[in-house]
Scaffold this motif. Structure first.
Motif, PDB file in Angstrom:
ATOM      1  N   LYS A   1       0.835  -1.204   0.000  1.00 57.15           N
ATOM      2  CA  LYS A   1       0.000   0.000   0.000  1.00 57.15           C
ATOM      3  C   LYS A   1       0.872   1.257   0.000  1.00 57.15           C
ATOM      4  O   LYS A   1       0.520   2.271  -0.621  1.00 57.15           O
ATOM      5  N   CYS A   2       2.021   1.189   0.671  1.00 57.62           N
ATOM      6  CA  CYS A   2       2.918   2.336   0.751  1.00 57.62           C
ATOM      7  C   CYS A   2       3.482   2.692  -0.621  1.00 57.62           C
ATOM      8  O   CYS A   2       3.733   3.861  -0.917  1.00 57.62           O
ATOM      9  N   LYS A   3       3.683   1.690  -1.460  1.00 55.88           N
ATOM     10  CA  LYS A   3       4.233   1.912  -2.788  1.00 55.88           C
ATOM     11  C   LYS A   3       3.192   2.461  -3.762  1.00 55.88           C
ATOM     12  O   LYS A   3       3.545   3.121  -4.739  1.00 55.88           O
ATOM     13  N   ALA A   4       1.908   2.224  -3.468  1.00 57.38           N
ATOM     14  CA  ALA A   4       0.853   2.558  -4.422  1.00 57.38           C
ATOM     15  C   ALA A   4       0.066   3.810  -4.063  1.00 57.38           C
ATOM     16  O   ALA A   4      -0.388   4.537  -4.948  1.00 57.38           O
ATOM     17  N   GLU A   5      -0.086   4.103  -2.762  1.00 60.40           N
ATOM     18  CA  GLU A   5      -0.970   5.187  -2.334  1.00 60.40           C
ATOM     19  C   GLU A   5      -0.197   6.250  -1.547  1.00 60.40           C
ATOM     20  O   GLU A   5       0.598   5.906  -0.671  1.00 60.40           O
ATOM     21  N   VAL A   6      -0.484   7.506  -1.860  1.00 53.37           N
ATOM     22  CA  VAL A   6       0.132   8.624  -1.130  1.00 53.37           C
ATOM     23  C   VAL A   6      -0.611   8.826   0.185  1.00 53.37           C
ATOM     24  O   VAL A   6      -1.820   9.069   0.184  1.00 53.37           O
ATOM     25  N   PRO A   7       0.068   8.722   1.325  1.00 52.18           N
ATOM     26  CA  PRO A   7      -0.616   8.942   2.608  1.00 52.18           C
ATOM     27  C   PRO A   7      -0.872  10.420   2.842  1.00 52.18           C
ATOM     28  O   PRO A   7      -0.076  11.272   2.465  1.00 52.18           O
ATOM     29  N   SER A   8      -1.975  10.739   3.463  1.00 53.63           N
ATOM     30  CA  SER A   8      -2.289  12.130   3.795  1.00 53.63           C
ATOM     31  C   SER A   8      -1.952  12.396   5.262  1.00 53.63           C
ATOM     32  O   SER A   8      -1.884  11.471   6.076  1.00 53.63           O
ATOM     33  N   LEU A   9      -1.730  13.661   5.577  1.00 52.20           N
ATOM     34  CA  LEU A   9      -1.478  14.033   6.968  1.00 52.20           C
ATOM     35  C   LEU A   9      -2.770  13.895   7.764  1.00 52.20           C
ATOM     36  O   LEU A   9      -3.746  14.598   7.501  1.00 52.20           O
ATOM     37  N   THR A  10      -2.798  12.965   8.712  1.00 47.81           N
ATOM     38  CA  THR A  10      -4.003  12.719   9.494  1.00 47.81           C
ATOM     39  C   THR A  10      -3.676  12.743  10.983  1.00 47.81           C
ATOM     40  O   THR A  10      -2.530  12.544  11.394  1.00 47.81           O
ATOM     41  N   ALA A  11      -4.707  12.970  11.781  1.00 43.07           N
ATOM     42  CA  ALA A  11      -4.531  13.001  13.229  1.00 43.07           C
ATOM     43  C   ALA A  11      -5.846  12.679  13.904  1.00 43.07           C
ATOM     44  O   ALA A  11      -6.921  12.858  13.329  1.00 43.07           O
ATOM     45  N   LYS A  12      -5.756  12.184  15.125  1.00 47.55           N
ATOM     46  CA  LYS A  12      -6.956  11.943  15.923  1.00 47.55           C
ATOM     47  C   LYS A  12      -7.229  13.074  16.902  1.00 47.55           C
ATOM     48  O   LYS A  12      -8.347  13.265  17.353  1.00 47.55           O
ATOM     49  N   ASP A  13      -6.174  13.823  17.224  1.00 40.83           N
ATOM     50  CA  ASP A  13      -6.312  14.858  18.257  1.00 40.83           C
ATOM     51  C   ASP A  13      -6.206  16.271  17.718  1.00 40.83           C
ATOM     52  O   ASP A  13      -6.217  17.222  18.472  1.00 40.83           O
ATOM     53  N   ASP A  14      -6.102  16.412  16.385  1.00 40.19           N
ATOM     54  CA  ASP A  14      -6.018  17.716  15.730  1.00 40.19           C
ATOM     55  C   ASP A  14      -4.763  18.505  16.106  1.00 40.19           C
ATOM     56  O   ASP A  14      -4.675  19.693  15.841  1.00 40.19           O
ATOM     57  N   ARG A  15      -3.782  17.863  16.704  1.00 48.12           N
ATOM     58  CA  ARG A  15      -2.554  18.568  17.072  1.00 48.12           C
ATOM     59  C   ARG A  15      -1.303  17.850  16.594  1.00 48.12           C
ATOM     60  O   ARG A  15      -0.246  18.463  16.466  1.00 48.12           O
ATOM     61  N   HIS A  16      -1.411  16.559  16.328  1.00 52.02           N
ATOM     62  CA  HIS A  16      -0.255  15.755  15.926  1.00 52.02           C
ATOM     63  C   HIS A  16      -0.621  15.006  14.644  1.00 52.02           C
ATOM     64  O   HIS A  16      -1.351  14.021  14.669  1.00 52.02           O
ATOM     65  N   PHE A  17      -0.096  15.489  13.510  1.00 55.09           N
ATOM     66  CA  PHE A  17      -0.467  14.954  12.198  1.00 55.09           C
ATOM     67  C   PHE A  17       0.672  14.119  11.636  1.00 55.09           C
ATOM     68  O   PHE A  17       1.846  14.484  11.750  1.00 55.09           O
ATOM     69  N   THR A  18       0.320  13.005  11.003  1.00 59.09           N
ATOM     70  CA  THR A  18       1.311  12.085  10.454  1.00 59.09           C
ATOM     71  C   THR A  18       0.873  11.594   9.080  1.00 59.09           C
ATOM     72  O   THR A  18      -0.297  11.240   8.886  1.00 59.09           O
ATOM     73  N   ALA A  19       1.809  11.569   8.136  1.00 59.30           N
ATOM     74  CA  ALA A  19       1.534  11.041   6.794  1.00 59.30           C
ATOM     75  C   ALA A  19       2.123   9.638   6.681  1.00 59.30           C
ATOM     76  O   ALA A  19       3.202   9.432   6.114  1.00 59.30           O
ATOM     77  N   CYS A  20       1.443   8.676   7.269  1.00 57.35           N
ATOM     78  CA  CYS A  20       1.871   7.279   7.245  1.00 57.35           C
ATOM     79  C   CYS A  20       0.620   6.404   7.301  1.00 57.35           C
ATOM     80  O   CYS A  20      -0.249   6.624   8.158  1.00 57.35           O
ATOM     81  N   HIS A  21       0.527   5.424   6.414  1.00 54.68           N
ATOM     82  CA  HIS A  21      -0.644   4.551   6.378  1.00 54.68           C
ATOM     83  C   HIS A  21      -0.783   3.717   7.641  1.00 54.68           C
ATOM     84  O   HIS A  21      -1.901   3.367   8.037  1.00 54.68           O
ATOM     85  N   PHE A  22       0.344   3.412   8.291  1.00 60.13           N
ATOM     86  CA  PHE A  22       0.309   2.429   9.369  1.00 60.13           C
ATOM     87  C   PHE A  22       0.864   2.945  10.694  1.00 60.13           C
ATOM     88  O   PHE A  22       1.303   2.177  11.527  1.00 60.13           O
ATOM     89  N   TRP A  23       0.818   4.281  10.901  1.00 59.36           N
ATOM     90  CA  TRP A  23       1.435   4.828  12.100  1.00 59.36           C
ATOM     91  C   TRP A  23       0.766   4.318  13.372  1.00 59.36           C
ATOM     92  O   TRP A  23       1.440   4.087  14.402  1.00 59.36           O
TER      93      TRP A  23
END
Length: 327
Positions: free
Chosen positions: A298-320
């Motif tokens: 999935k990492c090779k095929a899809e661009v991860p978006s910056l996401t967060a659960k707490d609206d303060r710490h964002f990560t662009a990783c499919h499996f963080w």
């Protein structure tokens, strides 16, 4: 929010480069590719990443020193991205930069007085006497005697020259200061002095700072929030304490692991292998997947978006989330 100073939205900076036999082939260097972040009043945002990741290019694109290819730079509600030099002049008073090399960034043919007075002259500020008083005040703010005004840059040490560079950057009382590897060319003991000086000036002038550095230890000392950049993109951004205590992106984890530790070499602790891919041909999907120990199809095929659960710490990783839970 009313304290929002700078809002960078999907900023791109691409350079066209010729290559191949006789330079007939054109290639695009994606130095900055869809970067977004916000900077608030009195805040310091640290920007970190390996050399060549696009940190300095991003800082210069924000100031229109490099004309952005696309995107927006909203300064106090106004989009300044791509403005002409004439249109940018009124914003130069508010947006300033400290460069990495204090010797190269100062005119060797001018005295310190002329260097510090120049921005005041360009913007028509004050008369001759008031400008001289301002020069003396600036020298005092950066810890240099007034007698320094009659000397030339080559007569000073590297740390003293960087103090002059800082004085020039704050001469117009800006609201945003971009520090582009401002202490990396200095000795460690001098670095500490300059960093503390910047913190004092920030408090006194209530500056917002974008602090660019490859040194995570320095960034931790200076920053309220940290953005981690890889190959032209931000892969993680959040409060400094959260980044250092529980980094989510494998690249950030690798950078933290590479910080020298007593009894260990960086090679023994680093989780990052291989070389940075060319910005002329970035990998598909997640750009870090070619060096990531946890990469999947999935990492090779899809661009991860910056996401967060707490609206303060964002990560662009499919499996963080899985990586954090398994740590």
């Amino acid at each position: 929010m009313s304290d929002l100073i700078l809002d960078v939205q999907n900023l791109q900076l691409h350079f066209s480069q010729r290559r191949g036999i006789f330079g007939r082939e054109r290639a695009v260097v994606r130095a900055v590719d869809n970067v977004s972040f916000q900077l608030r009043a009195g805040e310091t945002l640290g920007l970190v990443g390996e050399s060549g990741c696009g940190k300095s290019s991003l800082g210069k694109a924000i100031l229109n020193l490099h004309r952005p290819t696309n995107g927006r730079v909203i300064y106090q509600g106004k989009d300044i991205a791509g403005l002409t030099d004439r249109a940018m002049r009124e914003y130069r008073r508010s947006l300033q930069i400290i460069f990495q090399d204090p010797f190269e960034s100062l005119n060797s043919r001018h005295t310190v007085s002329a260097i510090l007075e120049e921005p005041l002259l360009i913007h028509g500020i004050g008369d001759r006497d008031s400008r001289r008083k301002r020069v003396d005040a600036l020298l005092d703010m950066v810890g240099l005697p007034s007698s320094a005004s009659s000397k030339y840059p080559h007569e000073f040490s590297g740390g003293q020259r960087q103090r002059i560079g800082i004085a020039r950057a704050i001469a117009l009382k800006p609201t945003v200061l971009i520090c582009d590897e401002a202490v990396s060319a200095l000795d460690v003991s001098v670095q500490a002095q300059i960093l503390n000086l910047l913190l004092d000036i920030q408090r006194e002038l209530h500056l917002s700072m974008l602090f660019i550095s490859h040194d995570l230890g320095v960034v931790r000392h200076m920053s309220d929030r940290i953005a981690v950049m890889y190959l032209g993109q931000i892969v993680e951004i959040g409060d400094a304490q959260a980044i250092y205590q529980q980094a989510r992106h494998p690249y950030t984890q690798g950078l933290l692991a590479a910080i020298p530790k007593i009894g260990h070499t960086p090679e023994e602790t680093s989780q990052i292998g291989g070389d940075i891919p060319s910005p002329m041909a970035p990998p598909s999907g997640c750009r870090f997947h070619t060096r990531c120990a946890y990469a999947q199809e999935k990492c090779k095929a899809e661009v991860p978006s910056l996401t967060a659960k707490d609206d303060r710490h964002f990560t662009a990783c499919h499996f963080w989330e899985e990586l954090i839970h398994s740590a």
